[in-house]
Design a protein around this motif. Structure first.
Motif, PDB file in Angstrom:
ATOM      1  N   ASP A   1      35.749  31.605  42.074  1.00  0.00           N
ATOM      2  CA  ASP A   1      35.259  32.113  43.353  1.00  0.00           C
ATOM      3  C   ASP A   1      34.891  33.591  43.309  1.00  0.00           C
ATOM      4  O   ASP A   1      33.939  34.020  43.976  1.00  0.00           O
ATOM      5  N   GLU A   2      35.619  34.380  42.527  1.00  0.00           N
ATOM      6  CA  GLU A   2      35.352  35.812  42.490  1.00  0.00           C
ATOM      7  C   GLU A   2      33.973  36.064  41.891  1.00  0.00           C
ATOM      8  O   GLU A   2      33.653  35.550  40.819  1.00  0.00           O
ATOM      9  N   PRO A   3      33.163  36.891  42.535  1.00  0.00           N
ATOM     10  CA  PRO A   3      31.816  37.107  42.006  1.00  0.00           C
ATOM     11  C   PRO A   3      31.783  37.919  40.724  1.00  0.00           C
ATOM     12  O   PRO A   3      30.866  37.747  39.909  1.00  0.00           O
ATOM     13  N   VAL A   4      32.761  38.803  40.532  1.00  0.00           N
ATOM     14  CA  VAL A   4      32.776  39.660  39.350  1.00  0.00           C
ATOM     15  C   VAL A   4      34.108  39.481  38.635  1.00  0.00           C
ATOM     16  O   VAL A   4      35.175  39.687  39.225  1.00  0.00           O
ATOM     17  N   ILE A   5      34.049  39.101  37.370  1.00  0.00           N
ATOM     18  CA  ILE A   5      35.240  38.936  36.545  1.00  0.00           C
ATOM     19  C   ILE A   5      34.948  39.529  35.175  1.00  0.00           C
ATOM     20  O   ILE A   5      33.786  39.649  34.773  1.00  0.00           O
ATOM     21  N   PRO A   6      35.984  39.923  34.427  1.00  0.00           N
ATOM     22  CA  PRO A   6      35.749  40.522  33.106  1.00  0.00           C
ATOM     23  C   PRO A   6      35.268  39.484  32.093  1.00  0.00           C
ATOM     24  O   PRO A   6      35.381  38.272  32.303  1.00  0.00           O
ATOM     25  N   LEU A   7      34.755  39.981  30.978  1.00  0.00           N
ATOM     26  CA  LEU A   7      34.189  39.098  29.964  1.00  0.00           C
ATOM     27  C   LEU A   7      35.191  38.063  29.462  1.00  0.00           C
ATOM     28  O   LEU A   7      34.825  36.893  29.256  1.00  0.00           O
ATOM     29  N   ALA A   8      36.438  38.457  29.271  1.00  0.00           N
ATOM     30  CA  ALA A   8      37.430  37.497  28.777  1.00  0.00           C
ATOM     31  C   ALA A   8      37.621  36.350  29.764  1.00  0.00           C
ATOM     32  O   ALA A   8      37.773  35.189  29.371  1.00  0.00           O
ATOM     33  N   ALA A   9      37.583  36.674  31.046  1.00  0.00           N
ATOM     34  CA  ALA A   9      37.723  35.631  32.067  1.00  0.00           C
ATOM     35  C   ALA A   9      36.489  34.739  32.110  1.00  0.00           C
ATOM     36  O   ALA A   9      36.590  33.539  32.397  1.00  0.00           O
ATOM     37  N   VAL A  10      35.317  35.310  31.834  1.00  0.00           N
ATOM     38  CA  VAL A  10      34.099  34.492  31.767  1.00  0.00           C
ATOM     39  C   VAL A  10      34.227  33.464  30.655  1.00  0.00           C
ATOM     40  O   VAL A  10      33.935  32.269  30.845  1.00  0.00           O
ATOM     41  N   ALA A  11      34.678  33.907  29.487  1.00  0.00           N
ATOM     42  CA  ALA A  11      34.843  32.980  28.369  1.00  0.00           C
ATOM     43  C   ALA A  11      35.861  31.903  28.695  1.00  0.00           C
ATOM     44  O   ALA A  11      35.664  30.717  28.388  1.00  0.00           O
TER      45      ALA A  11
END
Length: 391
Positions: free
Chosen positions: A128-138
């Motif tokens: 749901d969060e629009p912005v997350i760090p790269l590790a969370a994207v992976a």
């Protein structure tokens, strides 16, 4: 040709005036007796909502599963595969995360029963969060990856809005894709989606221009080894597709997602060709199958005779703003009797005007995309009358 009686219908012009067109007989295409051989072809399928469901903007998708899965069996019957839970299924435009998961699970199970080939989109859009760090994207990618693989579907690694926001350089894209591809249990198809389809993906792969982005894509593919089986390219730029196609490592397929230029890209072009993963093929399954069967038989002329007339229809369906093309796909599905109502999750059936839909009717009739012209005439005329047009 069939012996059905031709139907005359009213067409609505942009200035409110009307004209007419004849919906002639439907072409007779034969279903293939075995797998299509010369091209790998997937139709990116849409979802069909419950006509009585609360499918209004912002509401969770309420899907008619029987009709949705029956449509996929229709695609399989023509020898095409299904690319599911992609942007054609209104991913990020009405299909919420819970519905996406259920769609993938149901579609994969039904494909196993029907003997169909299905791949499904893997993204990060359950976060749901629009912005997350790269590790969370992976991590988000890997959650959907494992779910899709466990369900039994092949994987199309879609472009992520989260990654577009978080990445600051091409190296960030390479890092995330490397981690996700390393976690895959088998080869996957990458997805390069252009801004016409999703403006939120500006600067994807770390560059605003094609050349820089292409270099990043090639590094991702080359470093992945046998983890990448192909790439779906949806830039609506035939020259760009040919350029990247010529540079792909051996064994990596180019799947055209170019709904403006698919006829020339799928056909052999100086010894090279693209395979297909197209939203347009969801609306054109019989014609697409018949055209590829012609290529299987070595008859390029018959291929062009069947498929070339459909290009004008596809360009109308995918006209700007292109991301509303899903409305045209659902509209044709309704005209052809694959769903009981012209309705979409998120109320997206309102995204195109009656004159726009009227041109779809005209072009569909002209290229033989109306499978049941009598039914299409009845439904279109009723829609016009409901909207105050004397049909």
């Amino acid at each position: 040709m069939t012996a059905a009686t031709a139907s005359r219908v009213a067409l609505l012009n942009a200035d409110g005036s009307t004209s007419s067109a004849v919906l002639g007989e439907a072409p007779v295409f034969g279903r293939p007796s075995g797998p299509l051989r010369s091209r790998v072809a997937y139709a990116a399928a849409h979802v069909i909502p419950k006509a009585w469901g609360e499918n209004v903007p912002g509401a969770p998708a309420d899907i008619d599963w029987d009709a949705t899965l029956a449509f996929r069996r229709h695609v399989y019957s023509w020898g095409l595969g299904v690319a599911d839970a992609m942007d054609t299924a209104q991913r990020n435009m009405g299909l919420d995360a819970a519905a996406t998961r259920e769609l993938i699970a149901r579609s994969a199970a039904d494909a196993a029963l029907a003997g169909g080939s299905v791949v499904a989109g893997v993204n990060t859009d359950h976060v749901d969060e629009p912005v997350i760090p790269l590790a969370a994207v992976a991590d988000a990618y890997k959650q959907q990856l494992h779910f899709t693989e466990d369900a039994g579907a092949g994987v199309v690694l879609m472009a992520s809005r989260h990654l577009a926001r978080a990445a600051a350089s091409p190296a960030d894209y390479e890092r995330v894709y490397s981690e996700v591809l390393s976690a895959a249990s088998g080869p996957v198809v990458l997805h390069w989606l252009g801004l016409a389809f999703d403006p939120a993906l500006a600067g994807y792969f770390g560059a605003t221009g094609f050349d820089g982005a292409a270099e990043t894509v090639l590094r991702i593919i080359e470093s992945a080894g046998d983890r990448v089986s192909g790439i779906k390219m949806s830039l609506l730029d035939a020259d760009a597709e040919r350029s990247l196609r010529a540079r792909l490592p051996e064994g990596v397929r180019m799947f055209t997602g170019d709904d403006f230029n698919y006829v020339e890209l799928i056909e052999d072009d100086g010894g090279a060709h693209s395979d297909a993963l197209l939203g347009a093929f969801a609306a054109l399954a019989p014609a697409a199958s018949a055209a590829i069967q012609a290529l299987d038989a070595g008859d390029a002329g018959r291929y062009r005779e069947i498929l070339a007339p459909t290009q004008a229809l596809s360009r109308q369906v995918f006209a700007a703003p292109t991301f509303y093309y899903k409305t045209g796909v659902a509209f044709l599905s309704w005209l052809n009797g694959h769903q009981p109502a012209f309705s979409m999750v998120g109320g997206l059936q309102s995204a195109r005007s009656l004159p726009h839909l009227s041109e779809i009717v005209r072009l569909a009739a002209a290229c033989g995309a109306l499978e049941r012209p009598d039914l299409a005439a009845e439904r279109w005329s009723t829609l016009l009358r409901v909207n105050g047009v004397d049909a």
